[in-house]
Motif scaffolding. Sequence first.
Motif, PDB file in Angstrom:
ATOM      1  N   ARG A  40       1.974   0.717  -0.308  1.00  0.00           N
ATOM      2  CA  ARG A  40       0.656   0.127  -0.597  1.00  0.00           C
ATOM      3  C   ARG A  40      -0.323   0.400   0.539  1.00  0.00           C
ATOM      4  O   ARG A  40      -1.481   0.731   0.304  1.00  0.00           O
ATOM      5  CB  ARG A  40       0.767  -1.397  -0.800  1.00  0.00           C
ATOM      6  CG  ARG A  40       1.417  -1.793  -2.091  1.00  0.00           C
ATOM      7  CD  ARG A  40       1.808  -3.249  -2.217  1.00  0.00           C
ATOM      8  NE  ARG A  40       1.028  -4.229  -1.534  1.00  0.00           N
ATOM      9  CZ  ARG A  40       0.713  -5.422  -2.039  1.00  0.00           C
ATOM     10  NH1 ARG A  40       1.082  -5.739  -3.257  1.00  0.00           N
ATOM     11  NH2 ARG A  40       0.039  -6.287  -1.337  1.00  0.00           N
ATOM     12  N   ASP A 132       5.092  -7.872   6.807  1.00  0.00           N
ATOM     13  CA  ASP A 132       5.815  -7.718   5.551  1.00  0.00           C
ATOM     14  C   ASP A 132       6.159  -6.261   5.243  1.00  0.00           C
ATOM     15  O   ASP A 132       6.713  -5.949   4.192  1.00  0.00           O
ATOM     16  CB  ASP A 132       5.083  -8.380   4.377  1.00  0.00           C
ATOM     17  CG  ASP A 132       3.673  -7.887   4.131  1.00  0.00           C
ATOM     18  OD1 ASP A 132       3.023  -7.400   5.076  1.00  0.00           O
ATOM     19  OD2 ASP A 132       3.202  -8.010   2.987  1.00  0.00           O
ATOM     20  N   THR A 158      -0.390  -9.518   7.408  1.00  0.00           N
ATOM     21  CA  THR A 158       0.298  -9.092   6.189  1.00  0.00           C
ATOM     22  C   THR A 158      -0.450  -7.923   5.562  1.00  0.00           C
ATOM     23  O   THR A 158      -1.626  -7.687   5.864  1.00  0.00           O
ATOM     24  CB  THR A 158       0.384 -10.233   5.159  1.00  0.00           C
ATOM     25  OG1 THR A 158      -0.946 -10.576   4.750  1.00  0.00           O
ATOM     26  CG2 THR A 158       1.097 -11.458   5.733  1.00  0.00           C
ATOM     27  N   GLU A 160      -1.576  -7.520   2.523  1.00  0.00           N
ATOM     28  CA  GLU A 160      -2.738  -7.904   1.732  1.00  0.00           C
ATOM     29  C   GLU A 160      -3.905  -8.302   2.620  1.00  0.00           C
ATOM     30  O   GLU A 160      -5.061  -7.967   2.334  1.00  0.00           O
ATOM     31  CB  GLU A 160      -2.391  -9.032   0.764  1.00  0.00           C
ATOM     32  CG  GLU A 160      -3.454  -9.254  -0.268  1.00  0.00           C
ATOM     33  CD  GLU A 160      -2.993 -10.078  -1.461  1.00  0.00           C
ATOM     34  OE1 GLU A 160      -3.785 -10.921  -1.909  1.00  0.00           O
ATOM     35  OE2 GLU A 160      -1.870  -9.872  -1.937  1.00  0.00           O
ATOM     36  N   CYS A 161      -3.608  -8.982   3.721  1.00  0.00           N
ATOM     37  CA  CYS A 161      -4.664  -9.348   4.674  1.00  0.00           C
ATOM     38  C   CYS A 161      -5.318  -8.086   5.240  1.00  0.00           C
ATOM     39  O   CYS A 161      -6.548  -8.009   5.335  1.00  0.00           O
ATOM     40  CB  CYS A 161      -4.063 -10.197   5.781  1.00  0.00           C
ATOM     41  SG  CYS A 161      -5.271 -10.862   6.928  1.00  0.00           S
ATOM     42  N   GLN A 179      -8.052  -2.672  -5.277  1.00  0.00           N
ATOM     43  CA  GLN A 179      -7.594  -3.908  -5.913  1.00  0.00           C
ATOM     44  C   GLN A 179      -6.359  -3.663  -6.782  1.00  0.00           C
ATOM     45  O   GLN A 179      -5.459  -4.498  -6.853  1.00  0.00           O
ATOM     46  CB  GLN A 179      -8.725  -4.516  -6.748  1.00  0.00           C
ATOM     47  CG  GLN A 179      -8.378  -5.851  -7.374  1.00  0.00           C
ATOM     48  CD  GLN A 179      -9.484  -6.367  -8.280  1.00  0.00           C
ATOM     49  OE1 GLN A 179     -10.159  -5.593  -8.955  1.00  0.00           O
ATOM     50  NE2 GLN A 179      -9.656  -7.670  -8.281  1.00  0.00           N
ATOM     51  N   ILE A 182      -3.003  -4.203  -5.097  1.00  0.00           N
ATOM     52  CA  ILE A 182      -2.533  -5.553  -4.758  1.00  0.00           C
ATOM     53  C   ILE A 182      -2.546  -6.517  -5.943  1.00  0.00           C
ATOM     54  O   ILE A 182      -2.319  -7.706  -5.758  1.00  0.00           O
ATOM     55  CB  ILE A 182      -3.351  -6.139  -3.583  1.00  0.00           C
ATOM     56  CG1 ILE A 182      -4.831  -6.236  -3.940  1.00  0.00           C
ATOM     57  CG2 ILE A 182      -3.132  -5.339  -2.315  1.00  0.00           C
ATOM     58  CD1 ILE A 182      -5.640  -7.020  -2.948  1.00  0.00           C
ATOM     59  N   GLU A 184      -0.400  -6.838  -8.203  1.00  0.00           N
ATOM     60  CA  GLU A 184       0.927  -7.435  -8.213  1.00  0.00           C
ATOM     61  C   GLU A 184       1.235  -7.873  -6.792  1.00  0.00           C
ATOM     62  O   GLU A 184       1.050  -7.103  -5.834  1.00  0.00           O
ATOM     63  CB  GLU A 184       1.960  -6.399  -8.692  1.00  0.00           C
ATOM     64  CG  GLU A 184       3.330  -6.958  -8.855  1.00  0.00           C
ATOM     65  CD  GLU A 184       4.309  -5.913  -9.379  1.00  0.00           C
ATOM     66  OE1 GLU A 184       5.449  -5.922  -8.921  1.00  0.00           O
ATOM     67  OE2 GLU A 184       3.903  -5.098 -10.233  1.00  0.00           O
ATOM     68  N   SER A 185       1.715  -9.078  -6.620  1.00  0.00           N
ATOM     69  CA  SER A 185       2.017  -9.594  -5.273  1.00  0.00           C
ATOM     70  C   SER A 185       3.033  -8.711  -4.577  1.00  0.00           C
ATOM     71  O   SER A 185       3.913  -8.118  -5.210  1.00  0.00           O
ATOM     72  CB  SER A 185       2.545 -11.015  -5.359  1.00  0.00           C
ATOM     73  OG  SER A 185       1.538 -11.883  -5.800  1.00  0.00           O
ATOM     74  N   ALA A 186       2.947  -8.664  -3.280  1.00  0.00           N
ATOM     75  CA  ALA A 186       3.925  -7.920  -2.475  1.00  0.00           C
ATOM     76  C   ALA A 186       5.312  -8.542  -2.682  1.00  0.00           C
ATOM     77  O   ALA A 186       5.432  -9.754  -2.883  1.00  0.00           O
ATOM     78  CB  ALA A 186       3.542  -7.962  -1.009  1.00  0.00           C
ATOM     79  N   ASP A 188       9.127  -9.999  -1.874  1.00  0.00           N
ATOM     80  CA  ASP A 188       9.660 -10.869  -0.827  1.00  0.00           C
ATOM     81  C   ASP A 188      10.364 -10.010   0.207  1.00  0.00           C
ATOM     82  O   ASP A 188      11.300  -9.277  -0.114  1.00  0.00           O
ATOM     83  CB  ASP A 188      10.645 -11.857  -1.458  1.00  0.00           C
ATOM     84  CG  ASP A 188      11.325 -12.749  -0.427  1.00  0.00           C
ATOM     85  OD1 ASP A 188      10.881 -12.779   0.736  1.00  0.00           O
ATOM     86  OD2 ASP A 188      12.318 -13.396  -0.794  1.00  0.00           O
TER      87      ASP A 188
END
Length: 194
Positions: A40, A132, A158, A160-161, A179, A182, A184-186, A188
């Motif tokens: 990503r 992450d 992170t 996304e940040c 966009q 991201i 879909e959430s990263a 775990d």
Amino acid sequence: MACRISRLTPQNSVLFVCDLQEKFRNQIKFFPEICQVGRRLVDAAKLLDIKTIATEQYPKGLGHLVPELGLQERPDIPIYDKSKFSMCIEPALAHLQGKKNVILFGIEAHVCVLQTTLDLLENKMNVHVVVDATSSRTQENRKYAFKQMKQAGAVLTTSECVILGLLGGADHPQFREVQKLIMESAPDTGLCKL
């Protein structure tokens, strides 16, 4: 006393990809997940025209960067062999001219990522370690590496940040494309278990 964190922009930042190599695949905690997060970041850097640098630690013995990162399809991304732990080797350092920030991720947190962070900080660069997308063989090594990096002055952040910070707002011309990365959430990557 408040600490000043340098704001990331596509113009003032470089992305460093540290040693996500084939030989580590079955040894590093959350390896598939950190590779997914790393991809990503690599894709966002491409969309935002951010210079990306990658290294391979002793590739003769440890193999090459894993294909999941998509770097083999990117001839514009230099990949440097190294034998020292830090990514701060001459050809990589040459790409820092005119930049203030390094966005850093990879393996292992307590070895190559930590040594790279310390070298960059000594070279007066702001270092944003993407937690992450960074791991080690053990969670203990990972946890205490992050503590050392933070204490030394690195920003722990992170994916996304970083990605949204680079955009700066929904008015950025590449917002819709970035966009999609991201939506879909990263996955775990075990950070809540540290």
